[in-house]
Write an enzyme that holds these catalytic residues in place. Structure first.
Site, PDB file in Angstrom:
ATOM      1  N   GLU A  53      -1.962   8.761  -5.564  1.00  0.00           N
ATOM      2  CA  GLU A  53      -2.065   7.875  -6.685  1.00  0.00           C
ATOM      3  C   GLU A  53      -3.179   8.547  -7.586  1.00  0.00           C
ATOM      4  O   GLU A  53      -4.065   8.923  -6.968  1.00  0.00           O
ATOM      5  CB  GLU A  53      -2.566   6.629  -6.674  1.00  0.00           C
ATOM      6  CG  GLU A  53      -1.442   5.613  -6.002  1.00  0.00           C
ATOM      7  CD  GLU A  53      -1.779   4.247  -5.932  1.00  0.00           C
ATOM      8  OE1 GLU A  53      -2.802   3.826  -6.777  1.00  0.00           O
ATOM      9  OE2 GLU A  53      -1.144   3.448  -5.326  1.00  0.00           O
ATOM     10  N   ASP A  59       4.921  -0.056  -7.072  1.00  0.00           N
ATOM     11  CA  ASP A  59       3.674  -0.384  -7.840  1.00  0.00           C
ATOM     12  C   ASP A  59       2.509   0.508  -7.212  1.00  0.00           C
ATOM     13  O   ASP A  59       1.512   0.544  -7.867  1.00  0.00           O
ATOM     14  CB  ASP A  59       3.425  -1.831  -7.918  1.00  0.00           C
ATOM     15  CG  ASP A  59       2.183  -2.032  -9.069  1.00  0.00           C
ATOM     16  OD1 ASP A  59       2.181  -1.722  -9.978  1.00  0.00           O
ATOM     17  OD2 ASP A  59       1.073  -2.725  -8.459  1.00  0.00           O
ATOM     18  N   ARG A 113       0.943  -1.082   0.103  1.00  0.00           N
ATOM     19  CA  ARG A 113      -0.093  -0.010  -0.167  1.00  0.00           C
ATOM     20  C   ARG A 113       1.111   1.303   0.031  1.00  0.00           C
ATOM     21  O   ARG A 113       1.853   1.484   0.590  1.00  0.00           O
ATOM     22  CB  ARG A 113      -0.976   0.130   1.061  1.00  0.00           C
ATOM     23  CG  ARG A 113      -2.132  -1.022   1.111  1.00  0.00           C
ATOM     24  CD  ARG A 113      -3.001  -0.643   0.046  1.00  0.00           C
ATOM     25  NE  ARG A 113      -4.216  -1.517  -0.145  1.00  0.00           N
ATOM     26  CZ  ARG A 113      -4.216  -2.444  -0.998  1.00  0.00           C
ATOM     27  NH1 ARG A 113      -3.255  -2.642  -2.015  1.00  0.00           N
ATOM     28  NH2 ARG A 113      -5.443  -3.173  -1.179  1.00  0.00           N
ATOM     29  N   HIS A 165       0.510   0.584 -10.561  1.00  0.00           N
ATOM     30  CA  HIS A 165      -0.449  -0.270  -9.721  1.00  0.00           C
ATOM     31  C   HIS A 165      -1.059  -1.532 -10.594  1.00  0.00           C
ATOM     32  O   HIS A 165      -2.392  -1.854 -10.676  1.00  0.00           O
ATOM     33  CB  HIS A 165      -1.825   0.599  -9.112  1.00  0.00           C
ATOM     34  CG  HIS A 165      -2.266   0.194  -7.852  1.00  0.00           C
ATOM     35  ND1 HIS A 165      -2.718   0.737  -6.748  1.00  0.00           N
ATOM     36  CD2 HIS A 165      -2.445  -1.118  -7.479  1.00  0.00           C
ATOM     37  CE1 HIS A 165      -2.929   0.211  -5.924  1.00  0.00           C
ATOM     38  NE2 HIS A 165      -2.885  -0.975  -6.062  1.00  0.00           N
ATOM     39  N   ALA A 214      -1.560  -6.686  -9.635  1.00  0.00           N
ATOM     40  CA  ALA A 214      -2.357  -7.767  -9.499  1.00  0.00           C
ATOM     41  C   ALA A 214      -3.138  -7.989 -10.775  1.00  0.00           C
ATOM     42  O   ALA A 214      -4.029  -8.991 -10.847  1.00  0.00           O
ATOM     43  CB  ALA A 214      -3.382  -7.177  -8.602  1.00  0.00           C
TER      44      ALA A 214
END
Length: 233
Positions: free
Chosen positions: A174, A169, A145, A193, A196
């Site tokens: 953001e 990442d 995070r 980001h 995932a």
């Protein structure tokens, strides 16, 4: 309230390993050389890291951290773990410690990997004081995070040579503003980001958890992945 914990373990751990390999073989820099049509080998201290002799400190040994430990052990690394909740030691972790021992372990690491959640205890945890404890050859990776790491302090550590490189990442802000100095920090890899993302199975994994929790709710059973609201995850 529940979440999708554990469905990203393999996706995110692979991205962490990709960062580690890139900093070991310097694909990020050689890609820049290729763009410039420059056939030139990097001099020491580049190419000095030999993974079977390197130590990785994984801060947050949940599902993602444990899978990262497995991949790091597969390439021969010595694996240390820090976790606030986990009392057992996963098979792939050589030594486990509590958060109160973080400062003691940071100087031992060639790679520091953050997979911790954003909680009241971890907000802003990695600041100038933590970077000062690391070796000047350490690579810092944050894929957990963004709010756990002070970007201005990280930028200062990279530019002063307090640490050797970083891969992020996730970010304190953001999207990362286009004029943020971290974009041009030395030996730094920034991704938007994306850890995932990958493969076609994530929707199926999400659906399986939702369906399982519908069934558990209807049966009056404890739900899977209940959120600890006091700790925000």
């Amino acid at each position: 309230v529940t979440n999708f914990r554990e469905i990203y373990n393999d996706h995110i751990s692979v991205q962490i390993l990709a960062y580690i390999l890139s900093f070991t073989k310097h694909y990020n820099i050689y890609r820049d050389h290729q763009r410039e049509h420059k056939y030139e080998k990097l001099n020491p201290p580049y190419h000095d890291i030999f993974l079977p002799e390197a130590t990785v400190l994984i801060v947050g040994v949940g599902g993602i951290g444990a899978e990262t430990a497995r991949l790091c052990k597969a390439v021969g690394m010595h694996v240390l773990g820090i976790d606030a909740r986990r009392e057992d030691k996963p098979e792939w972790v050589d030594d486990m410690f509590g958060p109160d021992q973080l400062d003691e372990q940071l100087p031992k690491a060639d790679f520091v990997v953050l997979t911790i959640p954003h909680t009241p205890a971890t907000e802003g945890l990695f600041d100038s004081s933590k970077f000062a404890l690391m070796k000047d050859s350490t690579i810092f990776i944050n894929i957990g995070r963004g709010m756990t790491t002070k970007l201005d302090d990280l930028n200062a550590a990279l530019r002063s040579g307090a640490i050797a490189g970083a891969a992020l990442d996730v970010y304190e802000i953001e999207p990362l503003p286009a004029d943020h100095p971290l974009w041009d920090a030395p030996n730094t890899i920034l991704t938007p980001h994306t850890a995932a993302i990958g493969g076609a199975n994530l929707e199926e994994r999400r659906y399986e958890i939702v369906l399982e929790n519908f069934r558990k709710f209807a049966a009056g059973e404890p739900l899977r992945n209940e959120v600890d609201k006091a700790n925000w995850f």
